[in-house]
Enzyme design. Structure first.
Site, PDB file in Angstrom:
ATOM      1  N   GLY A 128      11.333  16.859  33.785  1.00  0.00           N
ATOM      2  CA  GLY A 128      10.130  17.091  32.980  1.00  0.00           C
ATOM      3  C   GLY A 128       9.927  15.941  32.014  1.00  0.00           C
ATOM      4  N   SER A 130       6.993  13.299  32.690  1.00  0.00           N
ATOM      5  CA  SER A 130       5.571  12.939  32.637  1.00  0.00           C
ATOM      6  C   SER A 130       4.715  14.071  32.075  1.00  0.00           C
ATOM      7  CB  SER A 130       5.057  12.611  34.037  1.00  0.00           C
ATOM      8  OG  SER A 130       5.842  11.627  34.637  1.00  0.00           O
ATOM      9  N   GLU A 245      17.623   6.295  38.014  1.00  0.00           N
ATOM     10  CA  GLU A 245      16.544   6.656  38.950  1.00  0.00           C
ATOM     11  C   GLU A 245      16.006   5.423  39.668  1.00  0.00           C
ATOM     12  OE1 GLU A 245      13.370   8.837  37.066  1.00  0.00           O
ATOM     13  OE2 GLU A 245      12.272   9.108  38.933  1.00  0.00           O
ATOM     14  N   GLU A 379       3.109  -1.596  38.805  1.00  0.00           N
ATOM     15  CA  GLU A 379       2.726  -2.477  37.694  1.00  0.00           C
ATOM     16  C   GLU A 379       3.787  -2.416  36.583  1.00  0.00           C
ATOM     17  OE1 GLU A 379       0.585  -0.236  39.065  1.00  0.00           O
ATOM     18  OE2 GLU A 379      -0.696  -1.648  40.137  1.00  0.00           O
TER      19      GLU A 379
HETATM   20  C1  LIG Z   1       6.313  11.160  44.301  1.00  0.00           C
HETATM   21  C2  LIG Z   1       6.291  11.292  42.822  1.00  0.00           C
HETATM   22  C3  LIG Z   1       7.238  12.085  42.195  1.00  0.00           C
HETATM   23  C4  LIG Z   1       7.220  12.247  40.816  1.00  0.00           C
HETATM   24  N1  LIG Z   1       8.130  13.087  40.266  1.00  0.00           N
HETATM   25  C5  LIG Z   1       8.124  13.261  38.923  1.00  0.00           C
HETATM   26  C6  LIG Z   1       9.039  14.177  38.334  1.00  0.00           C
HETATM   27  O1  LIG Z   1       9.813  14.853  39.025  1.00  0.00           O
HETATM   28  N2  LIG Z   1       9.023  14.310  36.995  1.00  0.00           N
HETATM   29  C7  LIG Z   1       8.184  13.598  36.187  1.00  0.00           C
HETATM   30  O2  LIG Z   1       8.267  13.728  34.984  1.00  0.00           O
HETATM   31  N3  LIG Z   1       7.254  12.744  36.731  1.00  0.00           N
HETATM   32  C8  LIG Z   1       7.212  12.570  38.078  1.00  0.00           C
HETATM   33  N4  LIG Z   1       6.284  11.736  38.652  1.00  0.00           N
HETATM   34  C9  LIG Z   1       5.276  11.113  37.786  1.00  0.00           C
HETATM   35  C10 LIG Z   1       5.411   9.594  37.646  1.00  0.00           C
HETATM   36  O3  LIG Z   1       6.529   9.256  36.880  1.00  0.00           O
HETATM   37  C11 LIG Z   1       4.096   9.087  37.039  1.00  0.00           C
HETATM   38  O4  LIG Z   1       3.059   9.375  37.947  1.00  0.00           O
HETATM   39  C12 LIG Z   1       4.141   7.598  36.783  1.00  0.00           C
HETATM   40  O5  LIG Z   1       5.040   7.298  35.763  1.00  0.00           O
HETATM   41  C13 LIG Z   1       2.745   7.050  36.410  1.00  0.00           C
HETATM   42  O6  LIG Z   1       2.173   7.782  35.381  1.00  0.00           O
HETATM   43  P1  LIG Z   1       0.683   8.335  35.510  1.00  0.00           P
HETATM   44  O7  LIG Z   1       0.565   9.048  36.809  1.00  0.00           O
HETATM   45  O8  LIG Z   1       0.383   9.087  34.249  1.00  0.00           O
HETATM   46  O9  LIG Z   1      -0.243   7.048  35.611  1.00  0.00           O
HETATM   47  P2  LIG Z   1      -0.763   6.169  34.402  1.00  0.00           P
HETATM   48  O10 LIG Z   1       0.366   5.868  33.482  1.00  0.00           O
HETATM   49  O11 LIG Z   1      -1.959   6.812  33.815  1.00  0.00           O
HETATM   50  O12 LIG Z   1      -1.178   4.827  35.127  1.00  0.00           O
HETATM   51  C14 LIG Z   1      -2.465   4.657  35.760  1.00  0.00           C
HETATM   52  C15 LIG Z   1      -2.541   3.213  36.243  1.00  0.00           C
HETATM   53  O13 LIG Z   1      -2.493   2.299  35.138  1.00  0.00           O
HETATM   54  C16 LIG Z   1      -1.456   1.342  35.339  1.00  0.00           C
HETATM   55  N5  LIG Z   1      -0.841   1.007  34.047  1.00  0.00           N
HETATM   56  C17 LIG Z   1      -0.522   1.877  33.051  1.00  0.00           C
HETATM   57  N6  LIG Z   1       0.084   1.210  32.045  1.00  0.00           N
HETATM   58  C18 LIG Z   1       0.147  -0.098  32.410  1.00  0.00           C
HETATM   59  C19 LIG Z   1       0.687  -1.275  31.797  1.00  0.00           C
HETATM   60  N7  LIG Z   1       1.273  -1.233  30.592  1.00  0.00           N
HETATM   61  N8  LIG Z   1       0.599  -2.432  32.487  1.00  0.00           N
HETATM   62  C20 LIG Z   1       0.020  -2.485  33.718  1.00  0.00           C
HETATM   63  N9  LIG Z   1      -0.499  -1.388  34.351  1.00  0.00           N
HETATM   64  C21 LIG Z   1      -0.432  -0.228  33.704  1.00  0.00           C
HETATM   65  C22 LIG Z   1      -0.465   2.054  36.222  1.00  0.00           C
HETATM   66  O14 LIG Z   1       0.362   1.137  36.932  1.00  0.00           O
HETATM   67  C23 LIG Z   1      -1.355   2.845  37.164  1.00  0.00           C
HETATM   68  O15 LIG Z   1      -1.835   2.030  38.212  1.00  0.00           O
HETATM   69  C24 LIG Z   1       6.242  11.584  40.031  1.00  0.00           C
HETATM   70  C25 LIG Z   1       5.276  10.805  40.654  1.00  0.00           C
HETATM   71  C26 LIG Z   1       5.279  10.672  42.023  1.00  0.00           C
HETATM   72  C27 LIG Z   1       4.209   9.849  42.677  1.00  0.00           C
END
Ligand SMILES: Cc1cc2nc3c(=O)[nH]c(=O)nc-3n(C[C@H](O)[C@H](O)[C@H](O)COP(=O)(O)OP(=O)(O)OC[C@H]3O[C@@H](n4cnc5c(N)ncnc54)[C@H](O)[C@@H]3O)c2cc1C
Length: 394
Positions: A128, A130, A245, A379
């Protein structure tokens, strides 16, 4: 760096290979969408390994591990992938990062209570971290926890919690000091799942499965003894979790990917070439891309060995893990894309070349799209490599 495995490591390899070849389950596997079935299958296999002394190769003996070296752990993963043993799947969080985090940052009581249960296949963990407004910028997390007596009371929301609906425990990040700078007011806590005040809602992905969940907390009570590290020290602990991880969790992927690529090459020998001419493998462009992928899988193996040799010295994976994570996630997608092109329209309809329901190619392709997001987007991995490995300015 030592480029060859030692005689002891090679002897260990022989032993591991013999046990795996004799014991790997060969029967039918549960369908990808059957999560309870997958859980039961994964935990039963974990129990088999534990009973035979093959669980937690480099985890301490006193907590049920084998007490071997990190290099032996690598050898085990290589043999494991080579014989096609079941993917870690629902056990991923517990085995690949919650357990290692407890070993690095937990207290004696937490290690004694949780590590053997992970290794025995008694529990599924989830993560937990994100939130809807805290993904890449994880330190922006808002899920709040206040101290009430000897408990934390948690209110807020998490999202993308893989296996949240079949897990018993969660590595949870909460904000315990909203006045402190954002990296300083966070706490890493072990949260039991299915407790009063918690609601878990599955999310369906484009591949059709529902491995993910949203988790809502409305006054969820967690004993303060479940805090790992100290109160408000959760960012340090979370960085340990992410380093496992992104780093050591990918030890076995180079072998798994090599196997997968061999399957794709076999497919290219059977499939028709572009525009229905000859065999796919005889097409210059397809052959070139397959050869490049094979070289890239070899490069990934070299990078894995190099990183592990550093980790074996320091005990903790460094930021270089992000290079492997990034390279792996993009390579998987290139291989999946090529596979779909070789299969042609049949892939879209879920069929193999011979008109039989296909062996998961299109599902892998769809699932593979998430590889460059989970565990930190490509990224973010590039930012880490730029800033922390190459020392480029921010
Ligand atoms: C298969 C899978 C399993 C997952 N399992 C878990 C889980 O078990 N527990 C959990 O907590 N989370 C989990 N996640 C969530 C994952 O960690 C997040 O989706 C990820 O960290 C990206 O966050 P976001 O989706 O909020 O995208 P955002 O952070 O909103 O990013 C959107 C876009 O902006 C870009 N961006 C954002 N900041 C920057 C920066 N500083 N520089 C350049 N580009 C940037 C990103 O690269 C992306 O393209 C999982 C995700 C996937 C796909």
């Amino acid at each position: 760096m030592e480029l060859r495995f030692s005689r002891e490591e090679e002897a260990f390899r022989e032993q591991a290979r013999a046990w795996l070849e004799a014991n790997v389950p060969r029967g039918p596997k549960p369908a990808p969408h059957d999560l309870p079935g997958r859980r039961a299958y994964d935990m039963a296999w974990q129990r088999t390994m534990f009973d035979a002394g093959w669980a937690g190769i480099n985890w301490p003996r006193e907590y049920g591990g084998r007490g071997a070296s990190l290099m032996e752990q690598l050898v085990w993963y290589e043999e494991y992938a080579r014989v096609g043993a079941p993917e870690v799947s629902t056990g991923f969080v517990g085995l690949k990062h919650a357990g290692p985090t407890l070993i690095a940052c937990g207290n004696e009581q937490q290690k004694a209570e949780h590590l053997p249960r992970i290794l025995r296949g008694d529990v599924v963990w989830c993560q937990g971290f994100s939130e809807p407004n805290a993904g890449s910028d994880l330190a922006a997390l808002q899920t709040r926890a206040v101290i009430d007596g000897d408990e934390l009371v948690v209110t807020g929301q998490k999202i993308w919690t893989s296996f949240g609906h079949i897990a018993e425990l969660q590595e949870l990040l909460v904000r315990t000091d909203p006045e402190a700078p954002k990296h300083k007011g966070i706490t890493w806590v072990i949260c039991p799942m299915g407790v009063p005040g918690m609601e878990v809602r599955p999310i369906k992905t484009l591949a059709g499965n529902a491995d993910f969940c949203e988790v809502f907390y409305d006054g969820v009570r967690i004993p303060l003894t479940n805090v790992v590290g100290r109160l408000n020290d959760g960012w340090r602990v979370a960085m340990a979790t992410l380093s496992f991880e992104r780093g050591t969790a990918f030890m076995s992927e180079q072998v798994r990917l090599a196997r997968r690529l061999d399957e794709v090459i076999a497919l290219a020998r059977r499939a028709r070439g572009p525009a229905g001419k000859g065999r796919a493998i005889d097409d210059d462009e397809i052959a070139r891309r397959l050869a490049l992928a094979k070289a890239e899988v070899d490069a990934m193996r070299a990078m894995t060995y190099r990183t592990l040799s550093g980790t074996a010295r320091t005990g903790m994976p460094g930021p270089e893990g992000s290079m492997i994570r990034l390279f792996f996630s993009e390579l998987v997608q290139r291989i999946d894309q090529l596979t779909m092109e070789i299969l042609g329209p049949a892939a879209l309809e879920g069929f193999d070349l011979d008109g039989v329901p296909e062996a998961g190619w299109s599902e892998r392709y769809l699932t593979g799209l998430s590889q460059t997001i989970g565990g930190g987007t490509k990224e973010i991995q590039r930012n880490i490599v730029g800033e922390r490995v190459l020392g480029l300015p921010r």
